[in-house]
Design an enzyme around this catalytic site. Sequence first.
Site, PDB file in Angstrom:
ATOM      1  N   GLU A 142       0.819  -1.217   0.000  1.00  0.00           N
ATOM      2  CA  GLU A 142       0.000   0.000   0.000  1.00  0.00           C
ATOM      3  C   GLU A 142       0.854   1.269   0.000  1.00  0.00           C
ATOM      4  O   GLU A 142       2.002   1.263   0.448  1.00  0.00           O
ATOM      5  CB  GLU A 142      -0.892   0.024   1.248  1.00  0.00           C
ATOM      6  CG  GLU A 142      -1.867  -1.131   1.282  1.00  0.00           C
ATOM      7  CD  GLU A 142      -2.851  -1.052   2.444  1.00  0.00           C
ATOM      8  OE1 GLU A 142      -4.027  -1.316   2.216  1.00  0.00           O
ATOM      9  OE2 GLU A 142      -2.437  -0.714   3.566  1.00  0.00           O
ATOM     10  N   CYS A 180       3.366   8.561   0.871  1.00  0.00           N
ATOM     11  CA  CYS A 180       3.923   7.642   1.862  1.00  0.00           C
ATOM     12  C   CYS A 180       3.992   6.272   1.199  1.00  0.00           C
ATOM     13  O   CYS A 180       2.961   5.732   0.783  1.00  0.00           O
ATOM     14  CB  CYS A 180       3.013   7.615   3.095  1.00  0.00           C
ATOM     15  SG  CYS A 180       3.501   6.382   4.312  1.00  0.00           S
ATOM     16  N   CYS A 200       5.168  -6.502   7.684  1.00  0.00           N
ATOM     17  CA  CYS A 200       6.354  -6.025   8.409  1.00  0.00           C
ATOM     18  C   CYS A 200       6.736  -7.040   9.488  1.00  0.00           C
ATOM     19  O   CYS A 200       5.866  -7.532  10.216  1.00  0.00           O
ATOM     20  CB  CYS A 200       6.071  -4.670   9.050  1.00  0.00           C
ATOM     21  SG  CYS A 200       7.523  -3.998   9.888  1.00  0.00           S
ATOM     22  N   CYS A 258       5.254  -4.339  15.795  1.00  0.00           N
ATOM     23  CA  CYS A 258       4.877  -3.386  16.844  1.00  0.00           C
ATOM     24  C   CYS A 258       3.416  -3.637  17.235  1.00  0.00           C
ATOM     25  O   CYS A 258       2.540  -3.769  16.363  1.00  0.00           O
ATOM     26  CB  CYS A 258       5.062  -1.952  16.358  1.00  0.00           C
ATOM     27  SG  CYS A 258       6.751  -1.620  15.838  1.00  0.00           S
ATOM     28  N   CYS A 281       0.397  -1.582  15.798  1.00  0.00           N
ATOM     29  CA  CYS A 281       0.396  -1.316  14.354  1.00  0.00           C
ATOM     30  C   CYS A 281      -0.289  -2.455  13.599  1.00  0.00           C
ATOM     31  O   CYS A 281       0.090  -3.626  13.745  1.00  0.00           O
ATOM     32  CB  CYS A 281       1.838  -1.147  13.875  1.00  0.00           C
ATOM     33  SG  CYS A 281       1.985  -1.034  12.093  1.00  0.00           S
ATOM     34  N   CYS A 331      -1.457   6.520   9.883  1.00  0.00           N
ATOM     35  CA  CYS A 331      -0.281   5.875  10.464  1.00  0.00           C
ATOM     36  C   CYS A 331      -0.696   4.660  11.279  1.00  0.00           C
ATOM     37  O   CYS A 331      -1.577   4.748  12.133  1.00  0.00           O
ATOM     38  CB  CYS A 331       0.453   6.832  11.389  1.00  0.00           C
ATOM     39  SG  CYS A 331       1.265   8.158  10.515  1.00  0.00           S
TER      40      CYS A 331
HETATM   41 FE1  SF4 Z   1       6.544  -2.260  11.065  1.00  0.00          FE
HETATM   42 FE2  SF4 Z   1       4.286  -1.092  11.896  1.00  0.00          FE
HETATM   43 FE3  SF4 Z   1       6.396  -1.242  13.531  1.00  0.00          FE
HETATM   44 FE4  SF4 Z   1       6.446   0.401  11.360  1.00  0.00          FE
HETATM   45  S1  SF4 Z   1       5.119   0.584  13.171  1.00  0.00           S
HETATM   46  S2  SF4 Z   1       8.096  -0.968  12.075  1.00  0.00           S
HETATM   47  S3  SF4 Z   1       5.256  -0.843   9.879  1.00  0.00           S
HETATM   48  S4  SF4 Z   1       5.211  -2.989  12.727  1.00  0.00           S
END
Ligand code: SF4
Length: 366
Positions: free
Chosen positions: A111, A124, A131, A135, A138, A355
């Site tokens: 995306e 962006c 990923c 996190c 996220c 975000c």
């Molecule tokens: Fe990965 Fe999301 Fe952490 Fe960014 S915030 S490093 S995209 S898990």
Amino acid sequence: MTEEQIAATPPGGDAAAPAVQHLALPNLLDMPLADMPLPPGEPAYRRDQLIDWLYAKSTSDFDRMTNLPPVMRGWLEEAYVADPFTATRRFPSRDGSVRYLFTLRDGKQTEAVYMPYAGRSTVCVSSMVGCPAGCAFCATGAMGFGRNLSRGEIVGQLLAVARHEKVAARELRNVVLMGMGEALLNYEGALAAIRTLLDPRALDMSARRITLSTVGLPSRMRRLAEEGLPLVLAVSLHAPDDETRRRIIPTALANPVAEIVDAMRYWQERGGRRVSIEYTLLAGVNDSDSQAADLARVLGDVHVHVNLIPFNPWHGSGFAQSSRARTESFKAKLHEKGMSVSVRFSRGRDAGGACGQLALKRGAAA
Ligand code: SF4
């Protein structure tokens, strides 16, 4: 998967699974400009014309490259592609931003988000499918890791946005590598893409308008500092202490805050500019006044600007957004300690493009 395994993951396959066969033809956008192919006997200036079509004119259709001889267009058509995506879906937000969902040639998806502002439109872009950093707050992290994106798949996002928004690619003056993925774990792909963005023959961007975001990987931040590129470095700190950080960022286990701050110092010693500190405020987790004071203390002498990001809720996250009063209090505490700070309200929230929300959400496209 280790840091080394992820970094070594070729576009099209991950290190834990058999490599996905690329059935597609080679993508011209994956090539360094000097290696752009020419049919035998064609003069070198044809390469410049081809590069101009691909980048400045963001054209992926060889038939539209009308100043190239028909025979060269046919030769390119047979052996190459110029678009990394087989499908593009567009999800406009009420605030004017647009989330893009791209299907890559191996069927995986990634995306980008287009944010039009008068005179300084920003795109962006993602550096990965999913990923590996995981996190906790996220939505992309919750998807897990798909694979690294190639040079062409990263730059191609910006070119596709230009085509769909009907703007010249060179008018998209700001690029942030803050979409899906940890860019420094796809170091080769991200740096190759940045070099294409900067090349005067391609998109001629200013390094000062390219932001690379990292979750805080000190050895890779130091390596990036050695490149000598005046990029904007954004570090997603999200907590001032290791204990809180480890609750929300798995990579914090191996990367203490003190080492990340040392790597920021190194970045600046090597000529790097002010560092952006990204700090997502999570109610009751990292948003107290004492944590604001701790943040100011640990950042100490490093030249930073702190971006406070109200958490963008997503189903199943288990986190809540800090209240406006708490956010203001956190900000005021940082101010009181002499920090440069602002609150960044994400755009594209109703389209799943804010975000921390990117997670290949479907829904009504336009
Ligand atoms: Fe990965 Fe999301 Fe952490 Fe960014 S915030 S490093 S995209 S898990």
